[in-house]
Design a protein around this motif. Structure first.
Motif, short mmCIF file in Angstrom:
data_model
loop_
_atom_site.label_atom_id
_atom_site.label_comp_id
_atom_site.label_asym_id
_atom_site.label_seq_id
_atom_site.Cartn_x
_atom_site.Cartn_y
_atom_site.Cartn_z
N LEU A 190 40.15 24.17 48.06
CA LEU A 190 38.90 23.92 47.48
C LEU A 190 37.83 25.15 47.39
O LEU A 190 37.03 25.09 46.45
CB LEU A 190 38.26 22.70 48.41
CG LEU A 190 39.03 21.58 48.33
CD1 LEU A 190 38.57 20.48 49.23
CD2 LEU A 190 39.12 20.84 47.00
N ALA A 191 38.10 25.93 48.30
CA ALA A 191 37.39 27.28 48.46
C ALA A 191 37.62 28.50 47.31
O ALA A 191 36.91 29.22 47.19
CB ALA A 191 36.99 27.79 49.73
N LEU A 192 38.91 28.25 46.99
CA LEU A 192 39.46 29.30 46.31
C LEU A 192 38.62 29.99 44.98
O LEU A 192 38.54 31.24 44.83
CB LEU A 192 40.77 29.19 45.83
CG LEU A 192 41.76 30.20 45.49
CD1 LEU A 192 41.90 31.07 46.55
CD2 LEU A 192 43.12 29.69 44.95
N PRO A 193 38.10 29.04 44.11
CA PRO A 193 37.41 29.48 42.92
C PRO A 193 36.01 30.24 43.26
O PRO A 193 35.70 30.70 42.30
CB PRO A 193 37.10 28.32 42.02
CG PRO A 193 37.35 27.28 42.92
CD PRO A 193 38.44 27.58 44.18
N TRP A 194 35.73 29.91 44.42
CA TRP A 194 34.34 30.60 45.03
C TRP A 194 34.35 32.11 45.37
O TRP A 194 33.62 32.90 45.30
CB TRP A 194 33.70 29.88 46.18
CG TRP A 194 33.21 28.42 45.87
CD1 TRP A 194 33.99 27.31 45.89
CD2 TRP A 194 32.10 27.98 45.54
NE1 TRP A 194 33.15 26.17 45.76
CE2 TRP A 194 32.02 26.87 45.24
CE3 TRP A 194 30.59 28.99 45.23
CZ2 TRP A 194 30.81 26.08 44.91
CZ3 TRP A 194 29.50 28.12 45.09
CH2 TRP A 194 29.72 26.64 44.74
N PHE A 195 35.84 32.58 45.27
CA PHE A 195 36.06 33.87 46.00
C PHE A 195 36.87 34.65 44.89
O PHE A 195 36.89 35.85 44.91
CB PHE A 195 36.76 33.86 47.38
CG PHE A 195 35.81 32.93 48.43
CD1 PHE A 195 35.17 33.84 49.26
CD2 PHE A 195 36.20 31.79 48.77
CE1 PHE A 195 34.12 33.25 49.87
CE2 PHE A 195 35.44 31.24 49.78
CZ PHE A 195 34.70 32.02 50.43
N ILE A 196 37.69 33.95 44.05
CA ILE A 196 38.28 34.74 42.81
C ILE A 196 38.08 34.11 41.50
O ILE A 196 37.62 33.05 41.83
CB ILE A 196 39.76 35.00 43.33
CG1 ILE A 196 40.46 33.61 43.43
CG2 ILE A 196 40.17 35.66 44.61
CD1 ILE A 196 41.84 33.40 43.49
N TYR A 197 38.48 34.83 40.58
CA TYR A 197 38.04 34.38 39.38
C TYR A 197 38.81 32.91 39.09
O TYR A 197 39.94 33.01 39.44
CB TYR A 197 38.69 35.60 38.38
CG TYR A 197 38.22 35.09 37.06
CD1 TYR A 197 36.97 34.78 36.40
CD2 TYR A 197 39.09 35.27 35.99
CE1 TYR A 197 36.57 34.57 35.32
CE2 TYR A 197 38.78 35.19 34.47
CZ TYR A 197 37.69 34.82 34.28
OH TYR A 197 37.15 34.49 32.86
N PRO A 198 37.76 31.84 38.80
CA PRO A 198 38.57 30.66 38.68
C PRO A 198 39.77 30.40 37.81
O PRO A 198 40.72 29.90 38.15
CB PRO A 198 37.51 29.78 37.85
CG PRO A 198 36.09 30.53 38.42
CD PRO A 198 36.37 31.85 38.51
N PRO A 199 40.06 31.18 36.79
CA PRO A 199 41.40 30.94 35.94
C PRO A 199 42.42 31.67 36.84
O PRO A 199 43.63 31.03 36.88
CB PRO A 199 41.16 31.74 34.88
CG PRO A 199 39.56 31.66 34.30
CD PRO A 199 39.01 31.71 36.02
#
Length: 341
Positions: free
Chosen positions: A39-48
């Motif tokens: 869930l936190a992944l797109p907060w730290f790396i580019y969403p695509p």
């Protein structure tokens, strides 16, 4: 009679990695941590890129279902990933249904394609099975390349809409929000894989992997179980391929080429076959590394990923996750033995 045979498999055949963890608290804690990280992944790396990690992780899990739990090495899984990518794109573009339905349509198309391929492939084992699946995948690639009126040929399908239904313009336009909208499809596929390997059906698959002759002697139709596993694996790959095409807005021949099948096998082996978690770790490592190298302008991405693959295979026999898991289990056993003595 069926219940008796299932009990025989439980008692007489090694359960292997499908046995549920002996420590439920640790297992649920790992699931919680994994969900939080997802869930936190797109907060730290580019969403695509985060969406690519999720899609490739499910793709690798689908391969691991065959390789790690059934003992079948497929070099043709790009056929199902790519078929679903194209089918999803065609449905989303020409039918106009919300993309979750388009992705499901792509997964169904991949499963339909897997039935004849699986029926013909499972009659072979080992390297012969791998070569047969590769040959079928190349046939699908050739058809997609020649059928330009439908697939676009070398240009592929472009402008695939991210349509999640009415009143979702913000989600459709923003890759950050789309990640959370598409994530349930990926998690559904992961749950199906987890439920499969932790079921009597999964135990039979492991029995077939470890000793096909013994499983056949217990009364199981080995070929039928292999076909079922093959079709289910293709469906999971189809879910991943459909999400991937919607996320990028296009589907190209790159999704069907044999190097895509090789890449997902590499991801599975890097993480550790027969673990499911290893597929996630391998996907995160490879996709993130490729993105970082491409962003830096480095052209020899294959050299770096190939070197890492060789190092991991030589230094970590069971892959990253498999080696870490085995090391932790060994440490816990030593600690328990020393405490008991």
């Amino acid at each position: 009679m069926s219940a008796q045979l299932e009990r025989k498999v439980d008692v007489e055949l090694p359960a292997g990695p499908v046995v549920a963890a002996r420590r439920p608290v640790v297992r649920w804690a790992m699931l919680a941590v994994g969900l939080v990280v997802t869930l936190a992944l797109p907060w730290f790396i580019y969403p695509p890129v985060a969406m690519d990690i999720a899609a490739w992780a499910l793709f690798a899990i689908s391969v691991d279902l065959l390789l790690g739990y059934t003992g079948l090495l497929s070099f043709g899984h790009a056929a199902f990933w790519g078929t679903s990518a194209y089918t999803t794109g065609l449905i989303a573009t020409h039918v106009g249904v919300p993309c979750p339905l388009a992705v499901l349509g792509g997964a169904v198309a991949a499963m339909v394609l897997a039935v004849p391929i699986g029926y013909l492939s499972v009659k072979r084992t080992g390297i012969y099975f791998a070569m047969v699946t590769l040959a079928f995948a190349q046939m699908v690639y050739f058809i997609a390349n020649q059928w330009r009126s439908v697939t676009g040929g070398e240009n592929g399908l472009q402008g695939i809409p991210k349509n999640l239904g009415p009143a979702t313009d913000t989600i459709n336009a923003d890759s950050f929000y789309f990640y959370y909208a598409a994530l349930p499809i990926i998690l559904l596929g992961v749950f199906i894989a987890w439920r499969t390997v932790n079921s009597p059906f999964g135990r039979v698959l492991v029995a077939i992997r470890d000793n096909p002759a013994r499983a056949r002697a217990l009364g199981y139709d080995v070929e039928r179980y292999k076909i079922m596993a093959f079709v289910l694996s293709a469906g999971l790959a189809g879910l991943a391929g459909g999400v991937f095409s919607i996320s990028h807005g296009f589907a190209s021949l790159q999704e069907l080429i044999w190097t895509t099948s090789g890449k997902v096998v590499l991801i599975t082996v890097l993480g550790g076959i027969g673990t499911l978690w290893g597929a996630v770790v391998g996907a995160a490592l490879v996709v993130t590394l490729e993105d970082q190298l491409a962003s830096s302008g480095f052209n020899g991405i294959g050299i770096v990923t190939g070197t890492i693959f060789v190092v991991i295979v030589l230094a970590f026999r069971h892959g990253i996750w498999g080696t870490a898991r085995n090391g932790l289990n060994s440490w816990l056993r030593r600690r328990r033995t020393s405490r008991d003595s």
